[in-house]
Design an enzyme around this catalytic site. Structure first.
Site, mmCIF file in Angstrom:
data_model
loop_
_atom_site.group_PDB
_atom_site.id
_atom_site.type_symbol
_atom_site.label_atom_id
_atom_site.label_comp_id
_atom_site.label_asym_id
_atom_site.label_seq_id
_atom_site.Cartn_x
_atom_site.Cartn_y
_atom_site.Cartn_z
ATOM 1 N N HIS A 1 6.154 -62.431 -4.721
ATOM 2 C CA HIS A 1 5.501 -62.407 -6.058
ATOM 3 C C HIS A 1 5.948 -60.998 -6.647
ATOM 4 O O HIS A 1 5.555 -61.117 -7.960
ATOM 5 C CB HIS A 1 4.132 -62.529 -6.021
ATOM 6 C CG HIS A 1 3.186 -61.518 -5.498
ATOM 7 N ND1 HIS A 1 1.822 -61.477 -5.726
ATOM 8 C CD2 HIS A 1 3.573 -60.335 -4.828
ATOM 9 C CE1 HIS A 1 1.216 -60.124 -5.177
ATOM 10 N NE2 HIS A 1 2.447 -59.652 -4.663
ATOM 11 N N GLY B 1 14.457 -50.277 6.126
ATOM 12 C CA GLY B 1 15.549 -50.924 5.387
ATOM 13 C C GLY B 1 15.405 -51.353 4.004
ATOM 14 O O GLY B 1 14.293 -51.207 3.291
ATOM 15 N N ASP B 2 16.494 -52.238 3.338
ATOM 16 C CA ASP B 2 16.038 -52.665 2.077
ATOM 17 C C ASP B 2 16.389 -54.168 2.150
ATOM 18 O O ASP B 2 17.495 -54.831 2.419
ATOM 19 C CB ASP B 2 17.348 -52.075 1.407
ATOM 20 C CG ASP B 2 17.466 -52.537 -0.040
ATOM 21 O OD1 ASP B 2 16.646 -53.443 -0.548
ATOM 22 O OD2 ASP B 2 18.113 -52.053 -0.922
ATOM 23 N N PHE B 3 15.400 -55.006 1.856
ATOM 24 C CA PHE B 3 15.565 -56.380 1.981
ATOM 25 C C PHE B 3 16.657 -57.003 0.898
ATOM 26 O O PHE B 3 16.800 -58.307 1.085
ATOM 27 C CB PHE B 3 14.226 -57.237 2.002
ATOM 28 C CG PHE B 3 13.121 -56.886 1.171
ATOM 29 C CD1 PHE B 3 13.496 -56.768 -0.145
ATOM 30 C CD2 PHE B 3 11.655 -56.646 1.311
ATOM 31 C CE1 PHE B 3 12.300 -56.581 -1.176
ATOM 32 C CE2 PHE B 3 10.732 -56.528 0.563
ATOM 33 C CZ PHE B 3 10.942 -56.253 -0.693
ATOM 34 N N ASP C 1 10.368 -52.743 6.413
ATOM 35 C CA ASP C 1 9.713 -51.960 5.252
ATOM 36 C C ASP C 1 10.960 -50.986 4.901
ATOM 37 O O ASP C 1 11.625 -50.497 5.497
ATOM 38 C CB ASP C 1 8.246 -51.642 5.183
ATOM 39 C CG ASP C 1 7.774 -51.894 3.770
ATOM 40 O OD1 ASP C 1 8.023 -51.130 2.899
ATOM 41 O OD2 ASP C 1 6.818 -52.726 3.580
HETATM 42 N N1 SAH Z 1 3.240 -57.550 3.059
HETATM 43 C C1 SAH Z 1 2.355 -56.228 3.109
HETATM 44 C C2 SAH Z 1 2.786 -55.233 1.992
HETATM 45 C C3 SAH Z 1 2.941 -55.799 0.500
HETATM 46 S S1 SAH Z 1 3.451 -54.758 -0.848
HETATM 47 C C4 SAH Z 1 0.941 -56.724 2.640
HETATM 48 O O1 SAH Z 1 0.857 -58.040 2.469
HETATM 49 O O2 SAH Z 1 -0.003 -55.993 2.863
HETATM 50 C C5 SAH Z 1 5.117 -54.944 -1.025
HETATM 51 C C6 SAH Z 1 5.957 -54.100 -0.139
HETATM 52 O O3 SAH Z 1 7.164 -54.259 -0.136
HETATM 53 C C7 SAH Z 1 5.499 -52.624 0.118
HETATM 54 O O4 SAH Z 1 5.087 -52.252 1.659
HETATM 55 C C8 SAH Z 1 6.969 -52.134 -0.289
HETATM 56 O O5 SAH Z 1 7.054 -50.729 0.498
HETATM 57 C C9 SAH Z 1 7.917 -53.257 0.298
HETATM 58 N N2 SAH Z 1 9.103 -53.023 -0.442
HETATM 59 C C10 SAH Z 1 9.274 -53.054 -1.731
HETATM 60 N N3 SAH Z 1 10.930 -52.954 -1.813
HETATM 61 C C11 SAH Z 1 11.342 -53.035 -0.732
HETATM 62 C C12 SAH Z 1 12.972 -53.040 -0.335
HETATM 63 N N4 SAH Z 1 13.743 -53.257 -1.212
HETATM 64 N N5 SAH Z 1 12.895 -53.419 0.851
HETATM 65 C C13 SAH Z 1 11.890 -53.504 1.936
HETATM 66 N N6 SAH Z 1 10.553 -53.305 1.606
HETATM 67 C C14 SAH Z 1 10.400 -53.041 0.224
#
Ligand code: SAH
Length: 340
Positions: free
Chosen positions: A250, A230-232, A204
């Site tokens: 989504h 990191g950054d996905f 995350d």
């Molecule tokens: N999968 C979790 C969180 C969903 S909310 C659940 O179902 O409870 C979306 C998540 O995406 C958040 O935790 C946010 O911090 C993460 N996120 C948003 N942009 C991101 C990025 N560029 N790289 C990594 N994580 C990211």
């Protein structure tokens, strides 16, 4: 094709829809003040609750009276307010508590963004970004208290979903599951607990991972679960044979969603799996949580809920093919895919 026609609502139901935000906001105040927590020790008068929360007693009384009319509290014969099965769900440490979700949805970010829905409809832009001048993820970087509420809200609503995922999907064939955007690790923790042979990697944003690490340790899983900040959009960790994303795809438009899926595809083995946990929007006009959840995505992130056909499309663009869609009892399906 003829679509099933829903019964048109009667006038009282139309009125109810129009005024739904009145009750939502009352629930927000009730929850934000922690009144469900206070009611845990027994029924209280509005004056006692107002004193404990430093509020204006006659106004708080009116909020409680209104909430008693819809079962969020019950009014006792001696003029006090008592916990109900509904308010119990809003207690901070109730299993699957909706306290944080209530505060996040009806508090600082979602509510003003929804107030700006017209902007999205007019311009196709993200109502949140237009209102706050930054996207939601930047906003959370800068507003750490709201971010904490949001992360807790995800963990809270995730609890019931995790049980469904574990009951319906067999993780035992995998060696390493990567939870992409796994928040504070609620899902990966329950997958690892149920599958003692499995290793996990939680990815995350760095500031979210800080909070996640302590939770993984507290669950006694630090030796089996790596946490990665990191950054996905740049990359996802290598070495997984399953890449799971719950309520991630989504959040993004097709182009961004395809980038995430491609990054997963790039790191996985040929017989690895991508597991998306998101709503699948029915093609017909039946009532379904996904249809308003979709509007939530429109105003908050510029993302969308997708039909099965739309999933096939974005998966295809990332070199993946849809294998099956497993419906669940919670507002999400399990969409399984593998490399073409
Ligand atoms: N999968 C979790 C969180 C969903 S909310 C659940 O179902 O409870 C979306 C998540 O995406 C958040 O935790 C946010 O911090 C993460 N996120 C948003 N942009 C991101 C990025 N560029 N790289 C990594 N994580 C990211």
């Amino acid at each position: 094709m003829n679509q099933p026609v829903n019964q048109p609502p009667v006038p009282e139901q139309i009125l109810q829809v129009i005024i739904n935000f009145w009750s939502s906001r009352a629930v927000y105040v009730f929850t934000k003040l922690g009144i469900p927590d206070l009611l845990n020790s027994g029924p209280k008068t509005a004056e006692e609750l107002a004193a404990a929360t430093k509020m204006h007693a006659p106004s708080l009384y009116r909020v409680l009276r209104a909430l008693a009319s819809i079962g969020f509290v019950s009014a006792t014969a001696d003029g006090r307010f008592a916990q109900t099965p509904v308010s119990e769900i809003l207690v901070t440490d109730a299993p699957g508590s909706l306290r944080w979700f209530t505060m996040s949805e009806l508090g600082q970010e979602h509510y003003p963004a929804w107030g700006n829905l017209m902007h999205s409809v007019k311009n196709g832009e993200i109502a949140f970004d237009n209102f706050f001048g930054a996207d939601i993820w930047k906003y959370f970087e800068q507003n750490t208290e709201d971010a904490a509420v949001f992360n807790n809200s995800m963990s809270g609503v995730t609890a019931a979903t995790n049980e469904e995922i574990l009951a319906l999907y067999d993780f035992s064939p995998f060696r390493t599951v990567v939870d992409v955007g796994g928040g504070h690790g609620g899902l990966i923790t329950s997958i690892l607990k149920a599958n003692p042979e499995l290793k996990g990697i939680l990815l995350d944003a760095p500031q979210v991972i800080e909070g996640a690490h302590a939770k993984i340790e507290a669950a006694g899983l630090a030796d089996r679960c790596e946490t990665v900040g990191g950054d996905f959009f740049k990359s996802v960790p290598a070495g997984g044979d399953a890449y799971i994303m719950k309520w991630i795809i989504h959040d993004w438009n097709d182009e961004r969603a395809i980038t995430i899926l491609k990054n997963c595809h790039n790191q996985m083995s040929q017989n690895g799996k991508v597991i998306i946990v998101d709503c699948v929007v029915p093609e017909t006009s039946e009532p379904d949580f996904s249809k308003f959840f979709d509007l939530n995505m429109m105003v908050m992130t510029g993302g969308k809920e997708r039909t099965e056909k739309e999933f096939v499309q974005i998966l295809g663009a990332a070199g993946l093919k849809l294998l099956r869609v497993i419906p669940t009892k919670v507002p999400a399906s399990i969409v399984e895919a593998e490399p073409v």
